[in-house]
Design a protein around this motif. Sequence first.
Motif, mmCIF file in Angstrom:
data_model
loop_
_atom_site.group_PDB
_atom_site.id
_atom_site.type_symbol
_atom_site.label_atom_id
_atom_site.label_comp_id
_atom_site.label_asym_id
_atom_site.label_seq_id
_atom_site.Cartn_x
_atom_site.Cartn_y
_atom_site.Cartn_z
ATOM 1 N N ASP A 38 0.848 -1.200 0.000
ATOM 2 C CA ASP A 38 0.000 0.000 0.000
ATOM 3 C C ASP A 38 0.878 1.243 0.000
ATOM 4 O OD1 ASP A 38 0.903 0.390 2.610
ATOM 5 O OD2 ASP A 38 -0.801 -0.659 3.487
ATOM 6 N N LEU A 40 1.880 3.189 2.260
ATOM 7 C CA LEU A 40 2.884 3.292 3.321
ATOM 8 C C LEU A 40 4.019 2.289 3.121
ATOM 9 C CD1 LEU A 40 0.928 3.893 6.616
ATOM 10 C CD2 LEU A 40 1.907 5.514 5.033
ATOM 11 N N ILE A 43 6.672 3.224 0.568
ATOM 12 C CA ILE A 43 7.802 4.071 0.988
ATOM 13 C C ILE A 43 8.861 3.216 1.689
ATOM 14 C CG2 ILE A 43 8.466 6.118 2.359
ATOM 15 C CD1 ILE A 43 6.571 6.725 -0.007
ATOM 16 N N SER A 64 6.123 8.068 -10.857
ATOM 17 C CA SER A 64 5.700 7.735 -12.230
ATOM 18 C C SER A 64 5.687 6.232 -12.516
ATOM 19 C CB SER A 64 6.589 8.450 -13.250
ATOM 20 O OG SER A 64 7.901 7.947 -13.147
ATOM 21 N N LYS A 66 4.596 2.595 -12.976
ATOM 22 C CA LYS A 66 3.267 1.979 -13.107
ATOM 23 C C LYS A 66 3.312 0.500 -12.712
ATOM 24 C CE LYS A 66 2.047 3.822 -17.386
ATOM 25 N NZ LYS A 66 2.911 4.901 -17.673
ATOM 26 N N ARG B 146 2.946 12.534 -14.395
ATOM 27 C CA ARG B 146 3.405 11.282 -13.776
ATOM 28 C C ARG B 146 3.316 10.094 -14.734
ATOM 29 N NH1 ARG B 146 0.735 11.366 -7.687
ATOM 30 N NH2 ARG B 146 1.844 13.208 -6.946
ATOM 31 N N LYS B 148 0.795 8.766 -15.942
ATOM 32 C CA LYS B 148 -0.288 7.847 -15.610
ATOM 33 C C LYS B 148 -1.411 7.899 -16.651
ATOM 34 C CE LYS B 148 1.536 6.272 -11.889
ATOM 35 N NZ LYS B 148 1.563 6.712 -10.536
ATOM 36 N N THR B 296 -4.201 12.429 -0.830
ATOM 37 C CA THR B 296 -3.211 11.368 -0.577
ATOM 38 C C THR B 296 -2.234 11.300 -1.753
ATOM 39 O OG1 THR B 296 -4.782 10.099 0.706
ATOM 40 C CG2 THR B 296 -2.925 8.870 -0.176
ATOM 41 N N ASP B 297 -2.768 11.359 -2.971
ATOM 42 C CA ASP B 297 -1.917 11.232 -4.156
ATOM 43 C C ASP B 297 -1.040 12.450 -4.403
ATOM 44 O OD1 ASP B 297 -2.893 8.788 -4.572
ATOM 45 O OD2 ASP B 297 -4.019 9.218 -6.397
ATOM 46 N N PHE B 300 0.028 14.039 0.306
ATOM 47 C CA PHE B 300 0.629 13.100 1.255
ATOM 48 C C PHE B 300 1.786 12.297 0.648
ATOM 49 C CE2 PHE B 300 0.700 8.721 2.908
ATOM 50 C CZ PHE B 300 1.180 8.987 4.173
ATOM 51 N N MET B 301 1.558 11.701 -0.532
ATOM 52 C CA MET B 301 2.600 10.849 -1.121
ATOM 53 C C MET B 301 3.892 11.620 -1.420
ATOM 54 S SD MET B 301 2.192 7.665 -1.183
ATOM 55 C CE MET B 301 3.186 6.924 -2.466
ATOM 56 N N PRO B 302 3.813 12.798 -2.102
ATOM 57 C CA PRO B 302 5.065 13.529 -2.334
ATOM 58 C C PRO B 302 5.771 13.901 -1.022
ATOM 59 C CG PRO B 302 3.327 14.412 -3.715
ATOM 60 C CD PRO B 302 2.684 13.435 -2.795
ATOM 61 N N ASN B 304 5.516 12.293 1.895
ATOM 62 C CA ASN B 304 6.010 11.060 2.504
ATOM 63 C C ASN B 304 7.301 10.604 1.812
ATOM 64 O OD1 ASN B 304 5.914 9.004 4.334
ATOM 65 N ND2 ASN B 304 4.416 7.786 3.222
ATOM 66 N N ILE B 305 7.349 10.819 0.491
ATOM 67 C CA ILE B 305 8.569 10.463 -0.253
ATOM 68 C C ILE B 305 9.720 11.386 0.166
ATOM 69 C CG2 ILE B 305 9.593 10.520 -2.569
ATOM 70 C CD1 ILE B 305 6.828 9.499 -3.596
ATOM 71 N N LYS B 306 9.407 12.691 0.269
ATOM 72 C CA LYS B 306 10.434 13.669 0.667
ATOM 73 C C LYS B 306 10.995 13.349 2.059
ATOM 74 C CE LYS B 306 11.205 17.457 -1.962
ATOM 75 N NZ LYS B 306 11.554 16.685 -3.139
ATOM 76 N N ARG B 308 11.100 10.494 3.599
ATOM 77 C CA ARG B 308 11.198 9.041 3.817
ATOM 78 C C ARG B 308 12.376 8.618 4.672
ATOM 79 N NH1 ARG B 308 12.627 10.016 -1.457
ATOM 80 N NH2 ARG B 308 14.421 8.953 -2.407
ATOM 81 N N LEU B 315 6.775 10.290 8.502
ATOM 82 C CA LEU B 315 5.401 9.885 8.210
ATOM 83 C C LEU B 315 4.411 10.762 8.985
ATOM 84 C CD1 LEU B 315 3.404 7.966 6.914
ATOM 85 C CD2 LEU B 315 3.887 6.290 8.680
ATOM 86 N N MET B 356 -1.745 2.353 11.153
ATOM 87 C CA MET B 356 -2.331 3.381 10.284
ATOM 88 C C MET B 356 -2.972 2.808 9.017
ATOM 89 S SD MET B 356 -0.559 6.742 8.731
ATOM 90 C CE MET B 356 -1.074 7.289 7.130
ATOM 91 N N ASN B 357 -2.270 1.923 8.353
ATOM 92 C CA ASN B 357 -2.821 1.401 7.101
ATOM 93 C C ASN B 357 -3.359 -0.019 7.234
ATOM 94 O OD1 ASN B 357 -2.671 3.563 5.431
ATOM 95 N ND2 ASN B 357 -1.549 2.486 3.821
#
Lengths: 80, 485
Positions: A38, A40, A43, A64, A66, B146, B148, B296-297, B300-302, B304-306, B308, B315, B356-357
Amino acid sequence: MERTEILSQVTDIFRDVLDNEEIVLTENTTANDVEEWDSLSHIQLIVAIEKHFKIKFTSPEILSWKNVGELLETIAKKSA
Amino acid sequence: MEFNSLNFLLFFMITFAVYHLCYQKTKVKNIVLLVASYVFYGIADLKMIPVIAVMTIILYFLGVKIEKFLNDDNDQKAHKLAVFSAIIGLLPLFYFKYFGFSVESFAKLFSTLGFNTEISSFRILMPLGISFFTFRLVSYVLEIGRRKMSAEKDFLSFATYVAFFPCIMAGPIDRPNKFLPQLKTPRVLDSEFLTEGVRLFVWGWFTKVCIADRMGEYVDAIFGNYQDYGALSIGIAALIYPLQMYADFSGYSNMAIGIGRLLGIEVAENFRRPFFAQNVAEYWRRWHISLTGWLTDYVFMPLNIKFRDYANLGLIMAVIINLIAVGFWHGANWTFGFFGLYHGLLFIPLVLSGKMNKKTKITWIKGWLISPQNFLKMALTYCLVALGLVFFRAESIGVAFDTIGQCFTGLGAVCKEGGKLNIAVFMFSLMILCVKDYLDEGKFKFGILKTGEKVWFTNLQLIGLIIFILIFRGDAVKEFIYMQF
């Protein structure tokens, strides 16, 4: 490094991080195919892959992908 | 033009007839949808038509340009242009929604520091639907950036996606990669879509007019005059307000999704029985799904990546910033920021315990009764959400604290505002809603207006519900709460 070798090492990382020995990855595997994968754990996987291959991904690269194939492509490019 | 008004019914009947008369002519259908959407939006706020039209044109061309960079293997330029396009897309939202608030806040800060500021108070009137169509636009350029999805070549389809009238006022916020392909299909009206559309529309109408509107009178009377009440009434109002919000907003969403179905289009899901959540993280996966999914997309995701490399701390920071963004999305007021921060803090124990998840499962005793352990967790989550909503609906953080403080002045009397009939109608209707959600959550074989049941049985329920609505709906057509956001 051979693509199949990268795939095998990434599969080991997935099994270890997601704590599931039955995970089998292919180039076409996506997050929808692996239950524990998922946003989390994604990451956690990235951090583990970066550590293992001693590389650093950029945010646009991570966002990016997929499927596993695209992840392997970036690893191959970065560790070449 | 509210979905539950006669004007809308007339507008929709004309649109529906013209739309389905263009049998299998995809392009003509899209033209009808686009014209109807602009008419619908124009009736609500005529001066915003140029804004949405210009933004649609600009972002359409930016999308094409981003794709060109990607095709030339110039990923860096594509990424930068996608971010720039997202900022352009958000500009009208910032101008109309946050500019006055930012200037005011800075003016207050400067005067606290001892500087004289001329600006006392100015706010730009926020146009309807701006928070929703700008998010559709931004999602589009970021998804192309992205890789997608491909840029949409057909401008007509793109403009229809941005302005799609069932969702322009209060969502759901559809994603382009799921929505745009549907505009390429003939969208012939079949009995399944028709039944599903009517079912969802009537159910949404019921929860809006028989629960939300009637409950609103009662809740407003207490929160609006909280100084006159004690712990009992304020407690009741705080505890039923989440249900009012749910009945109102899920009511709107169901009506929008239902209208979408009648037009042969699948609109994104927005609610999945949020009060069966056993922790706050799960609540946010079930409440306003199209907004939380969007944030989230793209937030949150960017983040969380930053962050990490900072493990749990990273988080937690990503979660808190994301939820503050969720809060401020609702409006330019510190109450919303506080509401987001409060929810962010509630996530900390979940992050630290690794829950959390984690998907939670409900244990059904003998196949039909929720286990006491699960029920307690659900009740605790509900109370935490209800407390957060006291801040969400208050004019200021001070008023929210005063309202809570008022509970400690004594029990006080139980409010009877609105009359016994009002209370009886919303209590009975609420019971129907609870039974429906309970049966749906438990995946029982039977349910209320359940998909896949025999047509005659669904129709019977629909007729019963419509008669009930016509008899017991309130006198006036009331605005949906989420239209103000």
